[in-house]
Enzyme design. Structure first.
Site, PDB file in Angstrom:
ATOM      1  N   ARG A 103       0.815  -1.167  -0.044  1.00 44.94           N
ATOM      2  CA  ARG A 103       0.065   0.030  -0.056  1.00 44.94           C
ATOM      3  C   ARG A 103       0.869   1.169  -0.009  1.00 44.94           C
ATOM      4  NH1 ARG A 103      -1.686   0.732   5.673  1.00 44.94           N
ATOM      5  NH2 ARG A 103      -0.442   2.406   5.402  1.00 44.94           N
ATOM      6  N   TYR A 151       4.312   5.042  11.411  1.00 44.64           N
ATOM      7  CA  TYR A 151       4.561   3.739  11.696  1.00 44.64           C
ATOM      8  C   TYR A 151       5.500   2.983  10.740  1.00 44.64           C
ATOM      9  CZ  TYR A 151       0.208   3.118   9.031  1.00 44.64           C
ATOM     10  OH  TYR A 151      -0.799   3.315   8.060  1.00 44.64           O
ATOM     11  N   HIS A 185      -3.148   4.448   5.072  1.00 42.33           N
ATOM     12  CA  HIS A 185      -4.384   3.531   5.063  1.00 42.33           C
ATOM     13  C   HIS A 185      -5.546   4.237   4.402  1.00 42.33           C
ATOM     14  CE1 HIS A 185      -7.143   0.591   6.514  1.00 42.33           C
ATOM     15  NE2 HIS A 185      -7.850   1.646   7.138  1.00 42.33           N
TER      16      HIS A 185
END
Ligand SMILES: Cc1ncc(C[n+]2csc(CCOP(=O)(O)OP(=O)(O)O)c2C)c(N)n1
Length: 360
Positions: free
Chosen positions: A258, A271, A262
């Site tokens: 990805r 992160y 998100h």
């Protein structure tokens, strides 16, 4: 061909077109002529361009939260092209490329992400279920649809998409188990994009691969380079033929990344190491197809610029149409759940109306 030769427990991955643009000619299905590849490339490019537009719209307050497909276009366009339009697509929420390729108008997808439920009402005959946000829930629907098709002795199959995070849901295991026992014509496509929001793949499961989970349910699982349009097409085609012959389900793990956050409500830099993203950008699905098409004399900078310009005009039109569509009323939140509203929902609807009237 691929399903019995690539062992998911040994991490053997199907790849036909690598990230440098090298390809294994003998593994390319005949129907994937360079001209067809160019058409598929354009579908991928359209999904990415729409994705970019929706991102910009969200940032300027003209779109709701939305989940980007960036990086997963080959996994979706390759697999969608391998099935018939009479087959079903049962998506999660990141499937704008597959949904559009299977017949959902891009306007509908824009409307959905603007919070307008009419975007989930797909045209008659378009066999795509609405986006499913409850993680993993859609896999059961896909098994149900394909089981119905089998019971009716029809040839239509169902393809369901989900992420690596969804494999930790009970729904995944129930769907896989049922599909295995009843040999339903279902293709499970796990787009392993390495993260479920901030949870990395290694914290999702102790299995070596996600594909190998199929072994426990008694059907084939195969690990595929999800950034390789050719491999995604070829493997899905084989899984579809298997399903149509009555041989049952297949699990495809599309190994991908990805590239975006998100959703627009997320910040992946909190992160993820930016170096990791940089590495994956080199492996992303577009560059390798451009190299392939360039070798075949079908891609250059001039063509790319013209394509981008053409798409921009189309996307401007879509944006205009979508923004001139009237917003929904608060009642509509309740109106699309059931054909006939339930007493509990009616109560909530009345309560909302009353609260809003009091506020005015
Ligand atoms: C049942 C359920 N639990 C939690 C959430 C919140 N949530 C939304 S997306 C997501 C992560 C999904 O990850 P994955 O399945 O890997 O798909 P991806 O978003 O990476 O495409 C979570 C936990 C949800 N929507 N539904």
């Amino acid at each position: 061909m691929f399903l019995d030769k690539f062992d998911p427990q040994k991490k053997q991955m199907v790849q036909i077109l690598d990230d440098k643009g090298n390809h294994k000619e003998d593994l390319i299905p005949k129907e994937l002529t360079p001209e067809v590849v160019k058409e598929l490339y354009e579908k991928m490019a359209f999904a990415r361009a729409c994705d970019k537009r929706m991102y910009k719209m969200q940032r300027s307050g003209r779109m709701g939260t939305f989940a980007s497909v960036e990086g997963q276009e080959a996994a979706q366009i390759g697999s969608e092209f391998a099935i018939e339009k009479t087959d079903w697509i049962v998506p999660a929420f990141r499937e704008i490329a597959a949904m559009h390729a299977h017949g959902v108008p891009m306007e509908s997808i824009f409307l959905y992400w603007r919070g307008n439920e009419t975007g989930s009402k797909h045209p008659e005959g378009v066999r795509v279920l609405p986006a499913a946000v409850p993680v993993g829930s859609q896999m059961l629907h896909a098994v149900g649809i394909s089981w119905a098709s089998k019971l009716r002795k029809e040839k239509d199959i169902a393809v369901t998409y989900f992420g690596d995070g969804a494999t930790s849901e009970g729904d995944f295991h129930e769907a896989m188990n049922f599909a295995g026992v009843f040999k339903t014509p279902t293709i499970f496509i796990c787009q392993n994009n390495q993260y479920a929001i901030s949870t990395p793949r290694h914290k999702q499961t102790a299995s070596e691969t996600i594909a190998q989970k199929a072994v426990a349910y008694g059907f084939p699982g195969v690990l595929v380079d999800g950034n390789d349009l050719f491999a995604m097409y070829a493997v899905t085609k084989e899984a579809a033929e298997r399903a149509r012959k009555g041989e049952g389900p297949t699990l495809i793990e599309a190994y991908t990344y990805r590239l975006a956050d998100h959703t627009t409500s997320d910040d992946a830099s909190k992160y993820r190491d930016p170096k990791e993203e940089e590495q994956w950008r080199k492996k992303e699905p577009f560059i390798r197809i451009q190299k392939y098409l360039e070798k075949k004399g079908l891609w250059d900078k001039k063509y790319e610029d013209a394509l981008q310009e053409k798409m921009l005009v189309e996307i401007d039109n879509i944006t205009e149409k979508v923004e001139s569509t009237p917003d929904q009323t608060p009642d509509d939140i309740f109106n699309y759940h059931y054909a006939q509203i339930t007493p509990a929902l009616q109560e909530q609807k009345d309560y909302l109306k009353q609260t809003l009237t009091q506020k005015q």
